[in-house]
Design a protein around this motif. Structure first.
Motif, PDB file in Angstrom:
ATOM      1  N   ILE A  15       0.637  -0.942  -0.267  1.00  0.00           N
ATOM      2  CA  ILE A  15       0.465   0.810   0.294  1.00  0.00           C
ATOM      3  C   ILE A  15       1.505   1.267   0.220  1.00  0.00           C
ATOM      4  CG2 ILE A  15      -1.688   1.108   1.566  1.00  0.00           C
ATOM      5  CD1 ILE A  15      -2.495  -1.293   2.844  1.00  0.00           C
TER       6      ILE A  15
ATOM      7  N   ARG B 229      -1.511   6.759   0.922  1.00  0.00           N
ATOM      8  CA  ARG B 229      -3.014   6.504   1.224  1.00  0.00           C
ATOM      9  C   ARG B 229      -3.095   6.164   3.011  1.00  0.00           C
ATOM     10  NH1 ARG B 229      -5.210   1.058  -1.189  1.00  0.00           N
ATOM     11  NH2 ARG B 229      -5.533   1.063   1.321  1.00  0.00           N
TER      12      ARG B 229
ATOM     13  N   GLU C 204      -6.085   2.134   6.515  1.00  0.00           N
ATOM     14  CA  GLU C 204      -7.185   1.468   6.001  1.00  0.00           C
ATOM     15  C   GLU C 204      -6.407   0.616   5.112  1.00  0.00           C
ATOM     16  OE1 GLU C 204     -10.159   1.293   5.547  1.00  0.00           O
ATOM     17  OE2 GLU C 204     -11.031   2.834   6.494  1.00  0.00           O
TER      18      GLU C 204
ATOM     19  N   VAL D 109      -6.101  -2.201   3.382  1.00  0.00           N
ATOM     20  CA  VAL D 109      -6.908  -3.113   1.865  1.00  0.00           C
ATOM     21  C   VAL D 109      -6.330  -2.553   0.600  1.00  0.00           C
ATOM     22  CG1 VAL D 109      -9.590  -2.977   3.002  1.00  0.00           C
ATOM     23  CG2 VAL D 109      -9.211  -1.389   2.110  1.00  0.00           C
TER      24      VAL D 109
ATOM     25  N   THR E 101     -10.461  -3.836  -3.381  1.00  0.00           N
ATOM     26  CA  THR E 101     -11.012  -3.120  -2.376  1.00  0.00           C
ATOM     27  C   THR E 101     -11.638  -1.748  -1.093  1.00  0.00           C
ATOM     28  OG1 THR E 101      -9.965  -5.225  -1.903  1.00  0.00           O
ATOM     29  CG2 THR E 101     -11.699  -4.052   0.386  1.00  0.00           C
ATOM     30  N   LEU E 102     -10.351  -1.135  -1.660  1.00  0.00           N
ATOM     31  CA  LEU E 102     -10.954   0.890  -1.248  1.00  0.00           C
ATOM     32  C   LEU E 102     -11.498   1.027  -1.949  1.00  0.00           C
ATOM     33  CD1 LEU E 102     -10.467   2.865   0.782  1.00  0.00           C
ATOM     34  CD2 LEU E 102      -8.064   3.149  -0.285  1.00  0.00           C
ATOM     35  N   ARG E 103     -11.605   1.458  -3.301  1.00  0.00           N
ATOM     36  CA  ARG E 103     -12.990   1.779  -4.415  1.00  0.00           C
ATOM     37  C   ARG E 103     -13.778   1.591  -4.069  1.00  0.00           C
ATOM     38  NH1 ARG E 103      -8.709   1.432  -7.656  1.00  0.00           N
ATOM     39  NH2 ARG E 103      -8.819  -0.841  -8.405  1.00  0.00           N
TER      40      ARG E 103
ATOM     41  N   LYS F  70     -15.535   0.271  -1.168  1.00  0.00           N
ATOM     42  CA  LYS F  70     -16.043   0.654   0.422  1.00  0.00           C
ATOM     43  C   LYS F  70     -16.062   2.413  -0.254  1.00  0.00           C
ATOM     44  CE  LYS F  70     -13.922   1.496   5.071  1.00  0.00           C
ATOM     45  NZ  LYS F  70     -13.643   3.142   4.794  1.00  0.00           N
ATOM     46  N   GLN F  71     -15.093   3.573  -0.685  1.00  0.00           N
ATOM     47  CA  GLN F  71     -15.768   4.675  -0.706  1.00  0.00           C
ATOM     48  C   GLN F  71     -16.507   5.370  -1.582  1.00  0.00           C
ATOM     49  OE1 GLN F  71     -11.250   5.052  -2.866  1.00  0.00           O
ATOM     50  NE2 GLN F  71     -10.557   6.238  -0.677  1.00  0.00           N
TER      51      GLN F  71
END
Length: 170
Positions: free
Chosen positions: A114, A118, A125, A127, A131-133, A135-136
């Protein structure tokens, strides 16, 4: 919180080549009260690796969720943090976790790199980018409970027996 003191003091005591590894309470990754510590570590250290056990009880009988954090004592710009995360913290047994920790990329743990950028705002976070996209996207179209209710957390302790008042104590 004593955790914050130990993490900061550990960073201060490291020489330029030193590496510190600590087993820490997981809540520092997201807790509002730990923002200062996270900022301090980002400005003064290089986070090398975080091993995230999720909600798995690493230490049975202790009500603290744990992570392992490794960092160098000197700040570096633009690097990636290696994150190893337990894939399913509800179904993993202690023996599977113990065996899987040495076999990163196994069916027990997943690995991600990562970018440290970020971590620069808010909670950390752990992830991957996809996965972050997701979640956002979900959060962008959602209303948060905290917008409608006061969300609080009461005191936590790892020694619940300390708060049991029985006839012998009374």
């Amino acid at each position: 919180d004593l955790l914050y003191y130990f993490m900061r003091k550990s960073q201060e005591l490291l020489n330029s080549e030193g590496i510190c590894g600590l087993i820490v309470a997981r809540y520092f990754l997201k807790a509002k009260f730990a923002e200062g510590l996270r900022e301090y570590l980002l400005e003064n250290a290089q986070i090398l690796k975080i091993i995230d056990f999720g909600n798995f009880q690493v230490f049975p009988g202790v009500d603290v969720l744990a992570n392992i954090v490794l960092f160098k004592g000197e700040h570096v710009d633009n690097y990636e943090v290696n994150v190893t995360s337990l894939i399913d913290d509800r179904k993993s047994s202690a023996s599977e976790v113990e065996a899987g920790i040495s076999r990163v990329g196994s069916e027990v743990f997943a690995k991600a790199s990562i970018p440290v950028e970020r971590f620069k705002s808010g909670s950390w976070e752990l992830v991957d980018a996809n996965t972050l996209r997701i979640k956002q996207t979900m959060e962008a179209g959602s209303r948060l409970l905290e917008d409608h209710f006061q969300v609080v957390q009461s005191m936590q302790t790892g020694l619940n027996d300390a708060f049991v008042v029985d006839r012998a104590c009374h």
